[in-house]
Design an enzyme around this catalytic site. Sequence first.
Site, mmCIF file in Angstrom:
data_model
loop_
_atom_site.group_PDB
_atom_site.id
_atom_site.type_symbol
_atom_site.label_atom_id
_atom_site.label_comp_id
_atom_site.label_asym_id
_atom_site.label_seq_id
_atom_site.Cartn_x
_atom_site.Cartn_y
_atom_site.Cartn_z
ATOM 1 N N ASN A 9 14.133 -11.803 4.482
ATOM 2 C CA ASN A 9 15.336 -10.556 4.531
ATOM 3 C C ASN A 9 14.438 -9.415 4.158
ATOM 4 O O ASN A 9 13.905 -9.162 2.714
ATOM 5 C CB ASN A 9 16.418 -10.999 3.609
ATOM 6 C CG ASN A 9 17.527 -10.059 3.659
ATOM 7 O OD1 ASN A 9 16.967 -8.849 3.610
ATOM 8 N ND2 ASN A 9 18.698 -10.583 3.806
ATOM 9 N N HIS A 12 15.596 -4.865 1.661
ATOM 10 C CA HIS A 12 15.357 -4.085 0.359
ATOM 11 C C HIS A 12 13.925 -3.084 0.682
ATOM 12 O O HIS A 12 13.885 -2.309 -0.056
ATOM 13 C CB HIS A 12 15.433 -4.796 -0.735
ATOM 14 C CG HIS A 12 16.883 -5.454 -1.013
ATOM 15 N ND1 HIS A 12 17.681 -4.330 -1.385
ATOM 16 C CD2 HIS A 12 17.329 -6.753 -1.067
ATOM 17 C CE1 HIS A 12 18.944 -5.040 -1.381
ATOM 18 N NE2 HIS A 12 18.711 -6.231 -1.278
ATOM 19 N N ARG A 47 25.241 -3.729 6.857
ATOM 20 C CA ARG A 47 26.552 -3.647 5.997
ATOM 21 C C ARG A 47 27.193 -2.328 6.819
ATOM 22 O O ARG A 47 26.788 -1.575 7.414
ATOM 23 C CB ARG A 47 26.074 -3.183 4.769
ATOM 24 C CG ARG A 47 25.348 -4.557 4.017
ATOM 25 C CD ARG A 47 25.408 -4.445 2.441
ATOM 26 N NE ARG A 47 26.607 -4.489 1.809
ATOM 27 C CZ ARG A 47 27.181 -5.529 1.283
ATOM 28 N NH1 ARG A 47 26.017 -6.454 0.945
ATOM 29 N NH2 ARG A 47 28.182 -5.569 0.491
ATOM 30 N N ARG A 51 23.903 0.888 3.796
ATOM 31 C CA ARG A 51 23.284 1.248 2.551
ATOM 32 C C ARG A 51 21.757 0.928 2.670
ATOM 33 O O ARG A 51 21.112 1.387 2.132
ATOM 34 C CB ARG A 51 24.094 0.704 1.162
ATOM 35 C CG ARG A 51 23.734 -0.660 1.309
ATOM 36 C CD ARG A 51 24.402 -1.304 0.017
ATOM 37 N NE ARG A 51 25.741 -1.378 0.111
ATOM 38 C CZ ARG A 51 26.629 -2.180 -0.741
ATOM 39 N NH1 ARG A 51 25.791 -2.998 -1.568
ATOM 40 N NH2 ARG A 51 27.827 -2.202 -0.798
ATOM 41 N N GLU A 72 22.561 -10.777 9.800
ATOM 42 C CA GLU A 72 23.749 -10.953 9.037
ATOM 43 C C GLU A 72 24.672 -9.747 9.303
ATOM 44 O O GLU A 72 24.441 -8.550 9.112
ATOM 45 C CB GLU A 72 23.136 -10.949 7.561
ATOM 46 C CG GLU A 72 22.290 -12.112 7.108
ATOM 47 C CD GLU A 72 22.112 -11.833 5.593
ATOM 48 O OE1 GLU A 72 21.270 -12.851 5.097
ATOM 49 O OE2 GLU A 72 22.509 -11.044 4.972
ATOM 50 N N THR A 103 26.025 -9.970 -1.512
ATOM 51 C CA THR A 103 27.047 -10.856 -1.300
ATOM 52 C C THR A 103 27.388 -11.664 -2.242
ATOM 53 O O THR A 103 26.607 -12.396 -2.427
ATOM 54 C CB THR A 103 26.419 -11.488 0.095
ATOM 55 O OG1 THR A 103 26.258 -10.342 0.816
ATOM 56 C CG2 THR A 103 27.708 -11.943 0.817
ATOM 57 N N GLU A 153 25.266 -21.403 6.177
ATOM 58 C CA GLU A 153 24.069 -21.020 5.114
ATOM 59 C C GLU A 153 24.841 -21.257 3.962
ATOM 60 O O GLU A 153 25.787 -20.866 3.761
ATOM 61 C CB GLU A 153 23.491 -19.752 5.583
ATOM 62 C CG GLU A 153 22.623 -19.543 4.424
ATOM 63 C CD GLU A 153 21.716 -18.090 4.724
ATOM 64 O OE1 GLU A 153 21.547 -17.971 5.882
ATOM 65 O OE2 GLU A 153 21.453 -17.339 3.712
ATOM 66 N N HIS A 192 20.267 -17.063 -1.029
ATOM 67 C CA HIS A 192 20.575 -15.975 -2.134
ATOM 68 C C HIS A 192 20.186 -16.274 -3.463
ATOM 69 O O HIS A 192 20.433 -17.391 -3.947
ATOM 70 C CB HIS A 192 22.304 -16.032 -2.126
ATOM 71 C CG HIS A 192 22.824 -14.743 -2.401
ATOM 72 N ND1 HIS A 192 22.725 -14.265 -3.858
ATOM 73 C CD2 HIS A 192 23.235 -13.535 -1.751
ATOM 74 C CE1 HIS A 192 22.956 -13.045 -3.933
ATOM 75 N NE2 HIS A 192 23.477 -12.479 -2.741
#
Length: 243
Positions: A9, A12, A47, A51, A72, A103, A153, A192
């Site tokens: 992912n 970031h 999102r 963001r 996602e 999340t 998931e 996560h």
Amino acid sequence: MSALRLGVNIDHVATLRNARGGPHPDPVRAALLVREAGGQGVTAHLREDRRHITDADVERLAAECDLPLNLEIAATEEMVAIARRVRPHACCIVPERREERTTESGLDVIGAEARLRPVVAALAERGIRVSLFVDPEPRQLEAAKAVGAPVVELHTGSYCEATGEEQQRELERLMRAAALCRELGLECHAGHGLTYANVKPVAAIPEIVELNIGHYLIGEAVFSGFVEAVRRMRRLMDEARAG
Ligand code: PXP
């Protein structure tokens, strides 16, 4: 035992970029390093408030990424329209609250079947593999199956945050949920909060075929470099899988 994929992912990388408003560091550049680093997929969360990942990032990822893209999204009309146009390999439907930092929990599929069924169908119709991000709860898995999702998931956040005996209990919940996925014919992913320190017991669960990992890897990349951080995670997953 089936193979275990690593989806990286890259949200970031975009968080860091957006801190200064310019083009650097580029999340697409990170996506293009994932294969070399031993990952099998790229994950990005568009999102509602944009963001981190932006619409332009999604377009570029879809066009340039050499690995399957897992997008996602929340189950909103806007996001479904974007996904149907961009056609990523997969979409993971997540709950989304503007005020949350990340999340926080899985999707509450129970009671939302009427809303989710057409979303799953609209994405599947465009050839997108749909997964639902859910807590490791049997009733959520049954509801995911009932709305036609081929994949779930499992949210590993509670496991990652727990310590000691509580963490063991959370791990057992994940194991039971993964076994139920097999019974229900659902493909099982997880993610996560995973780190070098906590990934192995999850990677060892035989029914899980994909882990999606982001924040910790990008944090470690600051110290060791992106490719090395992903490689190290991949090594730990392989060690866990080898028993
Ligand atoms: N899977 C899903 C569905 C997520 O929403 C996230 C966070 O964006 C992750 C995996 C990755 O979590 P983390 O960034 O804590 O590794």
